[in-house]
Enzyme design. Structure first.
Site, PDB file in Angstrom:
ATOM      1  N   ALA A  61       0.908  -1.154  -0.069  1.00 24.19           N
ATOM      2  CA  ALA A  61      -0.134  -0.119   0.082  1.00 24.19           C
ATOM      3  C   ALA A  61       0.830   1.209   0.157  1.00 24.19           C
ATOM      4  CB  ALA A  61      -0.872  -0.136   1.213  1.00 24.19           C
ATOM      5  N   GLY A 106       0.110  -5.533   0.507  1.00 20.38           N
ATOM      6  CA  GLY A 106      -1.306  -5.480  -0.495  1.00 20.38           C
ATOM      7  C   GLY A 106      -0.901  -5.930  -2.029  1.00 20.38           C
ATOM      8  N   GLU A 109      -1.309  -9.694  -1.199  1.00 18.00           N
ATOM      9  CA  GLU A 109      -2.734  -9.871  -1.049  1.00 18.00           C
ATOM     10  C   GLU A 109      -3.384  -9.898  -2.543  1.00 18.00           C
ATOM     11  OE1 GLU A 109      -4.375  -8.090   3.047  1.00 18.00           O
ATOM     12  OE2 GLU A 109      -3.139  -6.807   1.699  1.00 18.00           O
ATOM     13  N   GLU A 129       2.600  -5.991   7.376  1.00 17.62           N
ATOM     14  CA  GLU A 129       1.698  -4.951   7.965  1.00 17.62           C
ATOM     15  C   GLU A 129       2.023  -5.108   9.520  1.00 17.62           C
ATOM     16  OE1 GLU A 129      -0.405  -6.269   4.430  1.00 17.62           O
ATOM     17  OE2 GLU A 129       0.841  -7.230   5.793  1.00 17.62           O
TER      18      GLU A 129
END
Length: 255
Positions: A61, A106, A109, A129
Site C-alpha cells: 500500500a 497489498g 494480497e 503489516e
C-alpha cells in the site's frame, strides 16, 4: 492510469503501472476494481494475467497516504479496499499472477486473488503489516490461511518476514518459479491455453471450487451438481463429447 488493460488472443493483461514500486494507493485500488469488472463483462477476455512489469509486482500500500488517515477515514475506506481485491478474486475466468520482484502487503494480497501464481526466481513475498502495528486488511488473513494453512499464514503475518521464491513454492504460496525474464511469457502462455478452453465449464469449475472452500461439503456438492447438470445444455459440452467420440481426447476446439 496507474493500472492498464491490454487484450490479445483472448487474454486480458491487467498491468500495474505506478513506478517505481507499484504502491497500491486509493486510485490504483479503485482502478483495479474497475478493470476486474470490465474483464468480467467482456466476452473477448477469456483468461486474465495480473502483472506488475519486469521489476516489481507491487510493494504494498501507499504508506504515506495511509499515514494521513485516521480511524474514521479507514472505517469508510477499508470496505472499498477489500472490494477492489475481491473483484479480482471473483473474476469468473482463469486468473494468473505474474510475480516479479516484490509482492508485499497489498501486493501479496493481490497475488492471492489469482487462481495460479508464477513467480520469478528473485521474487520476495510477504505480509509485513505487523511491522507497522497493523494486520493485513485486503484479504491477507483470510486468503493466505486458506492457501497455505493457518500455521504458515500466522508465521508470515506474525513476523512480517519476506519469503523468497523457493520457500514460497515449498509452502504453496506460489505454484511455479521461473527465471525472471520468463515470468510474463509463461503466465501469458498459461492463460492463453485456458482461453482456448470451454468458457462456461471453466467458470463452473472455478465457482465450484471457490464456493466449496467457503462452505460445508453438502452445499459445495450441490453447487457442483447444479453446474455439472447445467453444462449439459451448452454447445461446448456437445462439442467436447462429439470430438472425444469421433477424434479421441483433447482435440476439441471450443467456441
Amino acid at each position: 492510469m496507474t493500472v492498464n488493460l491490454e487484450v490479445a488472443d483472448g487474454v486480458g493483461t491487467i498491468r500495474l503501472d505506478r513506478p517505481p514500486m507499484n504502491a497500491l494507493d486509493i486510485a490504483t485500488q479503485d482502478r483495479l476494481r474497475e478493470l476486474a469488472e470490465e474483464v468480467t463483462r467482456r466476452d473477448d477476455v477469456r483468461a486474465v494475467v495480473v502483472w506488475g512489469g519486469e521489476k516489481v509486482f507491487a510493494a504494498g500500500a501507499d504508506i504515506k497516504e495511509m499515514q494521513a488517515m485516521d480511524h474514521s477515514a479507514m472505517v469508510v475506506r477499508s470496505k472499498a479496499l477489500q472490494d477492489s481485491f475481491t473483484a479480482v478474486a471473483r473474476i469468473p475466468k482463469p486468473v494468473v499472477a505474474a510475480i516479479t520482484g516484490y509482492a508485499l502487503g497489498g501486493g501479496c494480497e493481490l497475488a492471492l486473488c489469482a487462481d495460479f501464481r508464477i513467480a520469478a526466481d528473485n521474487a520476495k513475498l510477504g505480509q509485513p503489516e505487523i511491522l507497522l502495528g497493523l494486520i493485513p486488511g485486503a484479504g491477507g488473513t483470510q486468503r493466505l490461511a486458506r492457501l497455505v494453512g493457518p500455521s504458515k499464514a500466522k508465521d508470515l503475518i506474525f513476523t512480517g518476514r519476506h519469503v523468497k521464491a523457493e520457500e514460497a513454492l515449498a509452502i504453496g504460496l506460489v505454484d511455479r518459479v521461473v527465471p525472471a525474464a520468463e515470468v510474463h511469457e509463461q503466465a501469458h502462455a498459461w492463460a492463453a491455453r485456458l482461453a482456448a478452453g470451454p468458457a462456461l465449464a471453466l467458470r463452473a469449475a472455478k465457482e465450484s471450487v471457490d464456493v466449496g472452500l467457503e462452505t460445508d461439503i453438502d452445499t459445495g456438492l450441490t453447487v457442483e451438481r447444479n453446474w455439472f447438470a447445467g453444462l449439459f445444455a451448452t454447445e461446448d459440452r456437445e462439442t467436447g463429447m462429439r470430438s472425444f467420440v469421433e477424434e479421441g481426447p483433447g482435440k476439441a476446439k471450443f467456441r
